[in-house]
Design an enzyme around this catalytic site. Structure first.
Site, PDB file in Angstrom:
ATOM      1  N   LYS A  98       1.038  -0.266   2.698  1.00  0.00           N
ATOM      2  CA  LYS A  98       1.917  -1.420   2.958  1.00  0.00           C
ATOM      3  C   LYS A  98       1.904  -1.824   4.431  1.00  0.00           C
ATOM      4  O   LYS A  98       1.924  -3.017   4.760  1.00  0.00           O
ATOM      5  CB  LYS A  98       3.345  -1.108   2.515  1.00  0.00           C
ATOM      6  N   GLY A  99       1.878  -0.833   5.328  1.00  0.00           N
ATOM      7  CA  GLY A  99       1.887  -1.166   6.753  1.00  0.00           C
ATOM      8  C   GLY A  99       0.662  -1.960   7.144  1.00  0.00           C
ATOM      9  O   GLY A  99       0.748  -3.048   7.732  1.00  0.00           O
TER      10      GLY A  99
ATOM     11  N   ASN B  59      -1.499  -3.495   5.199  1.00  0.00           N
ATOM     12  CA  ASN B  59      -1.579  -4.779   4.477  1.00  0.00           C
ATOM     13  C   ASN B  59      -0.754  -5.847   5.209  1.00  0.00           C
ATOM     14  O   ASN B  59      -1.177  -7.000   5.353  1.00  0.00           O
ATOM     15  CB  ASN B  59      -1.016  -4.641   3.059  1.00  0.00           C
TER      16      ASN B  59
ATOM     17  N   GLU C 180       7.004   3.445   3.582  1.00  0.00           N
ATOM     18  CA  GLU C 180       5.970   4.391   3.144  1.00  0.00           C
ATOM     19  C   GLU C 180       5.694   5.465   4.192  1.00  0.00           C
ATOM     20  O   GLU C 180       4.783   6.258   4.026  1.00  0.00           O
ATOM     21  CB  GLU C 180       4.665   3.651   2.813  1.00  0.00           C
TER      22      GLU C 180
ATOM     23  N   GLY D 244       8.556 -12.713  -7.419  1.00  0.00           N
ATOM     24  CA  GLY D 244       7.285 -12.694  -8.154  1.00  0.00           C
ATOM     25  C   GLY D 244       6.721 -14.096  -8.288  1.00  0.00           C
ATOM     26  O   GLY D 244       6.626 -14.843  -7.308  1.00  0.00           O
TER      27      GLY D 244
ATOM     28  N   GLY E  35       8.449 -17.212  -6.605  1.00  0.00           N
ATOM     29  CA  GLY E  35       8.554 -17.463  -5.165  1.00  0.00           C
ATOM     30  C   GLY E  35       9.517 -16.520  -4.467  1.00  0.00           C
ATOM     31  O   GLY E  35       9.480 -15.313  -4.668  1.00  0.00           O
TER      32      GLY E  35
ATOM     33  N   ASP F 153       3.177  -7.696   0.292  1.00  0.00           N
ATOM     34  CA  ASP F 153       2.814  -7.379   1.680  1.00  0.00           C
ATOM     35  C   ASP F 153       2.298  -8.624   2.400  1.00  0.00           C
ATOM     36  O   ASP F 153       2.594  -8.825   3.589  1.00  0.00           O
ATOM     37  CB  ASP F 153       1.747  -6.281   1.710  1.00  0.00           C
TER      38      ASP F 153
ATOM     39  N   GLY G  58      -7.608  -6.425  -4.798  1.00  0.00           N
ATOM     40  CA  GLY G  58      -7.103  -5.569  -3.732  1.00  0.00           C
ATOM     41  C   GLY G  58      -6.021  -6.254  -2.926  1.00  0.00           C
ATOM     42  O   GLY G  58      -5.627  -7.393  -3.198  1.00  0.00           O
TER      43      GLY G  58
HETATM   44  O1  RIB Z   1       1.912  -2.814  -1.694  1.00  0.00           O
HETATM   45  C1  RIB Z   1       0.638  -2.447  -2.122  1.00  0.00           C
HETATM   46  C2  RIB Z   1       0.224  -1.180  -1.451  1.00  0.00           C
HETATM   47  O2  RIB Z   1       1.057  -0.136  -1.877  1.00  0.00           O
HETATM   48  C3  RIB Z   1      -1.190  -0.712  -1.771  1.00  0.00           C
HETATM   49  O3  RIB Z   1      -2.137  -1.217  -0.865  1.00  0.00           O
HETATM   50  C4  RIB Z   1      -1.068   0.795  -1.747  1.00  0.00           C
HETATM   51  O4  RIB Z   1      -1.826   1.405  -0.735  1.00  0.00           O
HETATM   52  C5  RIB Z   1       0.411   1.084  -1.589  1.00  0.00           C
HETATM   53  O5  RIB Z   1       0.727   1.393  -0.296  1.00  0.00           O
END
Ligand code: RIB
Length: 272
Positions: free
Chosen positions: A41-42, A44, A141, A204, A207, A230, A265
């Site tokens: 998450k970070g 991304n 996370e 979702g 919006g 993210d 991804g």
């Molecule tokens: O929010 C999606 C992310 O959650 C993924 O990229 C995965 O690595 C988890 O951290």
């Protein structure tokens, strides 16, 4: 003006399996394809903030392994300052097992590895990076003491704190009150024990809303919803850092979240 966003958070390598349908507990299904993609998450959110035009610094931990080296080099080449991402000896880089079905719906299991070793003291060593940012962007996370330390450093200088309270976890009231906004989905929103002073709820396919503003996404052909939240959070933070109004930042963040469902991804690119 391009603002500065400091992201304190996770970096994962995502192992993404495409399936027709998610398996039920106890069921075995055949996967259609396996992809290895950048995630966490970070990271991304850092990539999304950079895409939105911000100068981005990342603070976190990778493992003592080739995956981590590859990921760091790739992020640096995308213009993200990774000088405060340190190696965790004897740990693997964070990994996530992601399953995506034909509707694009995902389920994710994270094996935190190096991310779990990010301490408050480590965040303190990056204090200058955090204090001089316009926006500090956090998720959940990495361990909570590290998140709280980053929030306190942001509060010291008045940097705007944007907190994506995901994955959902019990949070101290102070953290929820410092953030402007707390970003949550509807499920996470219901589980917040304290009412944040500012809350942005992602909806979702419908919006997002933030205070008096409500934005709906454009129609897209959904391939994979992983990382859409993210992309939303990173874009919102990036534009707020650069001086956009809350309404404009929200509208752009909703568009970015929708766009992120059109690629496989979380980040829209593959590790070289
Ligand atoms: O929010 C999606 C992310 O959650 C993924 O990229 C995965 O690595 C988890 O951290």
């Amino acid at each position: 003006m391009n603002g500065v966003v400091s992201v304190v958070g996770s970096l994962n390598i995502d192992h993404v399996v495409s399936v027709s349908e998610h398996p039920s507990p106890g069921e075995t299904v055949l996967g259609l394809r396996l992809r290895t993609l950048p995630g966490g998450k970070g990271a991304n959110q850092a990539v999304a903030a950079a895409r939105a035009g911000a100068a981005v610094r990342m603070i976190g931990r990778i493992g003592d392994d080739p995956d981590g080296t590859r990921y760091l080099h790739a992020l640096s080449r995308r213009g993200i300052d990774t000088s405060a991402v340190r190696r965790a000896p004897d740990q693997h880089t964070g990994r996530a097992h992601v399953t995506v079905d034909r509707t694009g719906e995902n389920s994710v299991i994270v094996i935190p590895g190096a991310n779990s070793t990010l301490t408050a003291a480590e965040v303190t060593t990056a204090a200058e990076s955090i204090r001089t940012a316009s926006v500090v962007l956090l998720q959940l996370e990495t361990p909570l003491p590290a998140v709280e330390e980053a929030a306190e450093l942001a509060a010291e200088t008045g940097a705007r704190l944007v907190l994506n309270a995901s994955p959902v976890a019990p949070l101290p009231d102070r953290l929820l009150r410092l953030a402007d906004p707390v970003i949550v989905n509807e499920h996470e929103h219901q589980r917040l024990a304290v009412r944040p002073r500012s809350v942005c709820v992602t909806l979702g396919a419908d919006g997002a809303r933030w205070g008096k503003y409500r934005e709906r996404p454009p129609h897209t052909s959904v391939v994979d919803t992983t990382g859409a939240g993210d992309a939303f959070a990173g874009t919102l933070a990036g534009l707020l850092a650069s001086g956009s109004t809350e309404q404009d930042a929200l509208a752009a963040a909703v568009r970015a979240g929708a766009q992120a469902t059109t690629w496989h991804g979380a980040q829209g690119w593959e590790l070289p």
